[in-house]
Design a protein around this motif. Structure first.
Motif, PDB file in Angstrom:
ATOM      1  N   TYR A   1      23.465 -38.836   0.884  1.00 54.84           N
ATOM      2  CA  TYR A   1      23.051 -37.390   0.884  1.00 54.84           C
ATOM      3  C   TYR A   1      23.709 -36.695   2.288  1.00 54.84           C
ATOM      4  O   TYR A   1      24.343 -35.684   2.102  1.00 54.84           O
ATOM      5  N   PHE A   2      23.597 -37.655   3.194  1.00 49.80           N
ATOM      6  CA  PHE A   2      24.271 -36.679   4.576  1.00 49.80           C
ATOM      7  C   PHE A   2      25.670 -36.804   4.342  1.00 49.80           C
ATOM      8  O   PHE A   2      26.561 -35.789   4.733  1.00 49.80           O
ATOM      9  N   ASP A   3      26.441 -37.794   3.780  1.00 50.85           N
ATOM     10  CA  ASP A   3      27.914 -37.858   3.165  1.00 50.85           C
ATOM     11  C   ASP A   3      28.369 -36.638   2.481  1.00 50.85           C
ATOM     12  O   ASP A   3      29.300 -36.065   2.606  1.00 50.85           O
TER      13      ASP A   3
ATOM     14  N   TYR B   1      15.162 -46.232   2.698  1.00 48.33           N
ATOM     15  CA  TYR B   1      15.457 -44.933   2.801  1.00 48.33           C
ATOM     16  C   TYR B   1      17.048 -44.805   3.314  1.00 48.33           C
ATOM     17  O   TYR B   1      17.585 -43.908   2.678  1.00 48.33           O
ATOM     18  N   ALA B   2      17.277 -45.503   4.236  1.00 46.82           N
ATOM     19  CA  ALA B   2      18.467 -44.954   4.901  1.00 46.82           C
ATOM     20  C   ALA B   2      19.688 -45.135   3.880  1.00 46.82           C
ATOM     21  O   ALA B   2      20.849 -44.618   4.034  1.00 46.82           O
ATOM     22  N   HIS B   3      19.556 -46.301   3.124  1.00 50.23           N
ATOM     23  CA  HIS B   3      20.580 -46.604   2.058  1.00 50.23           C
ATOM     24  C   HIS B   3      21.017 -45.423   1.133  1.00 50.23           C
ATOM     25  O   HIS B   3      21.999 -44.950   1.114  1.00 50.23           O
ATOM     26  N   TYR B   4      19.958 -44.610   0.847  1.00 53.58           N
ATOM     27  CA  TYR B   4      20.011 -43.212   0.088  1.00 53.58           C
ATOM     28  C   TYR B   4      20.189 -42.238   0.906  1.00 53.58           C
ATOM     29  O   TYR B   4      21.070 -41.325   0.399  1.00 53.58           O
TER      30      TYR B   4
ATOM     31  N   LEU C   1      15.450 -38.799  -4.386  1.00 51.18           N
ATOM     32  CA  LEU C   1      15.808 -39.540  -3.555  1.00 51.18           C
ATOM     33  C   LEU C   1      16.583 -41.107  -3.590  1.00 51.18           C
ATOM     34  O   LEU C   1      17.558 -41.079  -3.048  1.00 51.18           O
ATOM     35  N   VAL C   2      16.015 -41.576  -4.819  1.00 49.03           N
ATOM     36  CA  VAL C   2      16.487 -42.938  -4.994  1.00 49.03           C
ATOM     37  C   VAL C   2      17.763 -42.772  -5.769  1.00 49.03           C
ATOM     38  O   VAL C   2      18.425 -43.887  -6.134  1.00 49.03           O
ATOM     39  N   ASN C   3      17.899 -41.559  -6.236  1.00 51.20           N
ATOM     40  CA  ASN C   3      19.519 -41.428  -6.875  1.00 51.20           C
ATOM     41  C   ASN C   3      20.510 -41.176  -6.204  1.00 51.20           C
ATOM     42  O   ASN C   3      21.620 -41.124  -6.658  1.00 51.20           O
ATOM     43  N   GLY C   4      20.402 -41.004  -4.864  1.00 47.67           N
ATOM     44  CA  GLY C   4      21.399 -40.846  -3.934  1.00 47.67           C
ATOM     45  C   GLY C   4      22.488 -39.937  -4.352  1.00 47.67           C
ATOM     46  O   GLY C   4      22.594 -38.822  -4.738  1.00 47.67           O
TER      47      GLY C   4
ATOM     48  N   GLY D   1      12.279 -35.921  -1.620  1.00 45.52           N
ATOM     49  CA  GLY D   1      11.551 -37.118  -1.452  1.00 45.52           C
ATOM     50  C   GLY D   1      10.454 -37.142  -0.291  1.00 45.52           C
ATOM     51  O   GLY D   1      10.655 -36.159   0.531  1.00 45.52           O
ATOM     52  N   ALA D   2       9.671 -38.238  -0.238  1.00 48.23           N
ATOM     53  CA  ALA D   2       9.690 -39.325  -1.312  1.00 48.23           C
ATOM     54  C   ALA D   2       8.403 -39.400  -1.817  1.00 48.23           C
ATOM     55  O   ALA D   2       7.381 -38.661  -1.552  1.00 48.23           O
ATOM     56  N   PRO D   3       8.539 -40.028  -3.039  1.00 52.40           N
ATOM     57  CA  PRO D   3       6.975 -40.218  -3.862  1.00 52.40           C
ATOM     58  C   PRO D   3       5.975 -40.798  -2.913  1.00 52.40           C
ATOM     59  O   PRO D   3       6.108 -41.551  -2.076  1.00 52.40           O
TER      60      PRO D   3
END
Length: 306
Positions: free
Chosen positions: A174-176, A167-170, A81-84, A13-15
């Motif tokens: 990924y961090f988790d 961004y932070a939501h997704y 990215l957006v698929n988290g 990401g990101a586009p």
């Protein structure tokens, strides 16, 4: 059991944040082997959960890398990215400790760039105003609505662009799943300011030789331009996509073809009109909370205002 080589680095990401250019520049590094097409979108479209099947299917994009000694095998699918969490879990299951890069851009500028990119490519309806597009995106986020008076967005992902800027939501997902050690977050604004330093910094992160870019010639890649003839441009995009497997790794051939086409079918006027101040303020307010969360996630200031 298959011994096929799979990527150990993904630009996720990101586009409209420079991912095409970064992929192209990295692909020319002698220690890097890029996928046959930039955006495999494998973990969105092809992943089955059956390990041997997935290894065979995914490795086809890296056939040219199988007998190489390249330290880094990579692909770039910014739509990940957006698929988290869903994509993060699939990547972890199949690839283990794969490194992911997220290049982030001021979400206000990013969605405006995305809008013009899709408009120029004839994907968004001609005549659709930016403010109308934002309204449709917001209504889609709230209700899932895809059909509006005079416009039908069914079968597309065009209305997800507004929420992608959160961004932070997704990224927190990924961090988790993958852990901080496997995720690198960089910023488009830094890339635009000094692409040479950006690439050298990225090389250090990947453990490859950064001096390759000391005298490297950086050509512009994937810049939004409006075509004189939309039907010809749609045909050119189709040809580019069809031949990407061949042309992607032959830049000396692709560059003159691209330059000739641009002279024939692109308008001389560069760039697009400025966003209205009211619309910019609305978007900055929309993304303000997400920016705060992103700063907490990365642990330092973000190079844009919201």
């Amino acid at each position: 059991m298959s011994t096929a080589k799979l990527p150990n680095f993904i630009i996720a990401g990101a586009p409209k944040a420079g991912t095409s250019a970064i992929f192209q520049y990295l692909s020319e590094h002698p220690e890097v082997c890029g996928s046959s097409i930039k955006e495999t979108r494998f973990f969105i479209r092809e992943y089955s959960g059956k390990r041997e099947t997935d290894i065979m299917a995914y490795s086809r994009y890296f056939a040219r890398c199988q007998n190489s000694n390249n330290q880094i095998l990579m692909e770039a699918s910014p739509g990940y990215l957006v698929n988290g969490r869903k994509i993060a879990e699939r990547i972890k299951t199949l690839l283990g400790d794969c490194k992911l890069l997220f290049v982030l851009r001021d979400p206000v500028d990013r969605i405006y760039s995305y809008y013009h990119f899709r408009l120029a490519n004839g994907v968004l309806p001609k005549g659709l105003k930016f403010e109308e597009y934002l309204e449709f995106c917001q209504r889609y986020n709230e209700t899932g609505q895809l059909v509006f008076e005079g416009y039908d967005f069914q079968g597309t992902h065009l209305l997800g662009a507004l929420r992608m800027g959160n961004y932070a939501h997704y990224l927190s997902q990924y961090f988790d799943v993958l852990g901080e050690q496997n995720i690198k977050i960089l910023f488009f604004e830094d890339f635009k300011k000094d692409n040479r330093h950006f690439l050298q910094h990225l090389c250090q992160y990947l453990g490859i030789e950064p001096t390759f870019y000391d005298s490297y010639q950086f050509d512009t890649v994937n810049v939004t331009k409006y075509a004189k003839y939309q039907s010809l441009h749609r045909f050119a995009l189709y040809i580019n996509k069809t031949l990407e497997n061949y042309l992607r790794h032959r830049p000396k051939l692709k560059k003159p073809i691209r330059q000739l086409y641009q002279r024939l079918n692109f308008r001389r006027q560069q760039g697009y009109s400025k966003m209205s101040p009211d619309t910019r303020r609305w978007l900055q307010n929309y993304y303000a909370e997400s920016k705060t969360h992103l700063q907490e996630l990365v642990g330092h200031d973000i190079p844009w205002e919201c």
